[in-house]
Design an enzyme around this catalytic site. Structure first.
Site, mmCIF file in Angstrom:
data_model
loop_
_atom_site.group_PDB
_atom_site.id
_atom_site.type_symbol
_atom_site.label_atom_id
_atom_site.label_comp_id
_atom_site.label_asym_id
_atom_site.label_seq_id
_atom_site.Cartn_x
_atom_site.Cartn_y
_atom_site.Cartn_z
ATOM 1 N N ASP A 170 -58.331 -108.303 -81.619
ATOM 2 C CA ASP A 170 -57.366 -108.624 -82.670
ATOM 3 C C ASP A 170 -56.692 -107.353 -83.174
ATOM 4 O O ASP A 170 -57.184 -106.246 -82.994
ATOM 5 C CB ASP A 170 -58.059 -109.338 -83.831
ATOM 6 C CG ASP A 170 -59.148 -108.490 -84.473
ATOM 7 O OD1 ASP A 170 -59.928 -107.859 -83.719
ATOM 8 O OD2 ASP A 170 -59.247 -108.448 -85.716
ATOM 9 N N GLU A 171 -55.538 -107.540 -83.795
ATOM 10 C CA GLU A 171 -54.825 -106.478 -84.508
ATOM 11 C C GLU A 171 -54.687 -105.201 -83.669
ATOM 12 O O GLU A 171 -55.032 -104.112 -84.106
ATOM 13 C CB GLU A 171 -55.520 -106.196 -85.840
ATOM 14 C CG GLU A 171 -55.506 -107.416 -86.761
ATOM 15 C CD GLU A 171 -56.173 -107.203 -88.107
ATOM 16 O OE1 GLU A 171 -57.077 -106.347 -88.186
ATOM 17 O OE2 GLU A 171 -55.793 -107.881 -89.071
ATOM 18 N N VAL A 172 -54.159 -105.379 -82.462
ATOM 19 C CA VAL A 172 -53.881 -104.229 -81.594
ATOM 20 C C VAL A 172 -52.520 -103.671 -82.019
ATOM 21 O O VAL A 172 -51.482 -103.991 -81.433
ATOM 22 C CB VAL A 172 -53.897 -104.646 -80.110
ATOM 23 C CG1 VAL A 172 -53.716 -103.419 -79.211
ATOM 24 C CG2 VAL A 172 -55.199 -105.363 -79.779
#
Length: 558
Positions: free
Chosen positions: A219-221
């Site tokens: 997530d949240e790359v």
């Protein structure tokens, strides 16, 4: 006598009219809603406890949710209910797990998601990645044994793209960063990246021999395709950043499926939201992963309405992630149950609405302990157990359309409460201190700290403080002694209260957290308040020592 009797009759008449009006209002307010924007009452979710209260927690409009129409859920969620343990902050001591997992099982959980981060005992060349207080291999085995005893499935989570701060912060691994200044995202094209991640995955799986699921994060790359190596790869292959993301994830998943065919792979969904179904299906990931769709707001549908049509084309099975703590403010030390209650309510509506197109295999109730590796501690797990209990009860309710105003009897019994606890009272709620759940002592100290914060805030809002004890007064030691005395009359009590809070929290955390968690919590939430009170006390003493003051204008140091 006649005038007295007349007034009495008039009073009785007025009372009768008011009673009739109240009955009419009650009948209207409990009739079926005529609009999907009406937020229904809560207590009927638990018909067996309907006698407890008729008071709704919220009456809110959800205009952005109107696309779901008036579709209503009428049965409890049948899938997995997995409790997330975010171990990158305030990891519980081993002995606490038995009490914790026993409670999870009693509350209806079916498994736990262990986000180890640096609390996992990595070995060999990865030994220095682990925290100095990481669990031992024996601890990991023991936690699984306890979970097995209570028939709880164990799912480890290992980050494989973003949120690798615990690894990339180290000097030994800083060259793997996608952006040299930011230790969040690993470079997917660095030749050392995949062997390192495979090694970490192998060690996690080795210590969890009975795995059914592995969560690979992702997530949240926030940074991708920014380093020179990645930029060159994008140019050579004529790829977008989305395709680079998919390529990296596919390699990770293919390694897991090739090496451990029995294991199913979960991953957070947010990076998929901006990628077309056709692009995802071209990679074959739709057959290899089960996405976990997460949103922790009061109205998750507002952000997710657009994804379901595409997801229904790609995946047969999805999971969802709610939050029972740690998703409102990064520095909040108490849990806002009403926020999380509404988050679960809205998620149940989403699940019910789309269940004819997608199979929802499970709900992961996340309990974040930090917003990322570097952020401060937020709500402690021990003090958030009431929120977990309430929200697990929501998922198992027979009627998912209405909340309740007080906790149902089964929750009160599981938390060993002396009586019922009202959910209409804002948190933190004194009622929870009358329970005996494993962590109530921590909750009590947090309630005490909250009360002190409120007292200090009230002091600062008094006119005597706002007019005579501001920075200017303190800097120039220039103020009216009588008003200063009035402004800080309770300052000595505040100082003593902080001493008691620190002492009580040390006792409350014994058997739950280690000394490192205690020290960090005190430094984060008590020391700054103590410094503030001490500074005010010292300023007050200096001002009261003065017997005369200079003529204006006062000397400025600007």
């Amino acid at each position: 006598m006649f005038s007295l009797r007349g007034r009495t009759l008039l009073t009785l008449l007025l009372m009768t009219i008011l009673t009739l009006l109240a009955l009419i209002y009650h009948m209207l307010s409990t009739s079926p809603p005529i609009s999907s924007t009406t937020h229904p009452n809560l207590h009927n979710r638990y018909p067996e406890f309907a006698s407890l209260t008729n008071v709704p927690i919220h009456q809110k409009s959800h205009d952005s949710y109107m696309s779901l129409g008036s579709h209503q859920s009428s049965s409890s969620f049948k899938g997995h209910k997995i409790v997330h343990l975010d171990l990158k902050g305030a990891p519980p001591v081993l002995n606490y797990y038995r009490r914790l997992l026993k409670l999870f099982k009693t509350l209806g959980a079916t498994g736990i998601l262990l986000e180890y981060e640096d609390m996992f005992p990595y070995s060999d060349s990865l030994q220095n990645v682990s925290a100095t207080n990481a669990y031992s291999p024996q601890d990991i085995t023991k936690i699984q044994e306890i979970a097995f005893e209570y028939n709880l499935m164990v799912i480890p989570l290992i980050q494989t793209f973003g949120h690798l701060e615990f690894l990339l912060k180290l000097d030994s691994h800083k060259d793997l960063r996608e952006v040299p200044r930011y230790p969040q995202v690993i470079c997917p094209t660095n030749p050392q990246t995949l062997p390192l991640l495979y090694q970490m995955i192998d060690q996690i799986i080795h210590h969890h021999p009975n795995l059914k699921y592995l969560h690979i994060g992702a997530d949240e790359v926030y940074h991708i395709g920014e380093c020179s190596r990645c930029f060159e790869e994008l140019s050579k292959r004529q790829w977008t950043k989305r395709q680079l993301f998919l390529s990296h994830i596919k390699k990770i998943v293919e390694y897991i499926k090739g090496s451990y065919p029995r294991i199913k792979v979960l991953m957070w969904d947010d990076e998929f939201r901006g990628i077309s179904p056709s692009e995802i299906m071209e990679t074959g990931l739709h057959k290899m992963v089960e996405p976990v769709v997460w949103k922790y707001t009061r109205n998750p549908a507002a952000a997710l309405n657009q994804v379901w049509e595409g997801y229904s084309e790609i995946w047969k099975n999805v999971w969802v992630a709610t939050a029972f703590k740690g998703a409102t403010e990064p520095d909040r030390y108490w849990t806002d149950i009403s926020h999380h209650l509404e988050n679960h309510q809205r998620w149940l509506e989403i699940i019910d609405h789309y269940s004819d197109r997608i199979t929802f295999k499970g709900v992961i109730l996340t309990g974040w302990q930090r917003y990322d590796h570097f952020s401060i501690l937020c709500e402690l797990l021990a003090s958030a157990l009431p929120s977990l209990a309430v929200n697990l009860a929501v998922l198992q309710a027979k009627n998912a359309n209405e909340f309740f105003g007080e906790i149902p009897r089964n929750v009160a019994q599981a938390l060993q409460c002396e009586g019922t606890v009202s959910l209409t009272i804002p948190e933190p709620n004194y009622g929870w201190t009358k329970c005996r759940f494993p962590g109530v002592e921590v909750y009590s100290v947090i309630l005490r700290l909250f009360g002190l914060h409120q007292d200090i805030q009230r002091m600062e809002e008094e006119n005597t403080f706002k007019g005579w004890l501001k920075e200017y007064n303190i800097k120039h030691v220039f103020s009216n002694p009588s008003y200063v005395e009035q402004a800080v009359v309770e300052l000595d009590r505040f100082k003593m209260e902080l001493v008691y809070i620190e002492k009580e929290m040390k006792s409350a955390m014994e058997g739950i957290y280690d000394e490192h968690t205690f020290n960090e919590w005190i430094e984060t939430f008590v020391v700054p308040l103590n410094d503030k009170v001490t500074r005010l006390w010292e300023a007050k003493e200096k001002i009261l020592e003065k017997a005369s003051w200079p003529r204006r204008p006062l000397k400025s140091e600007l």
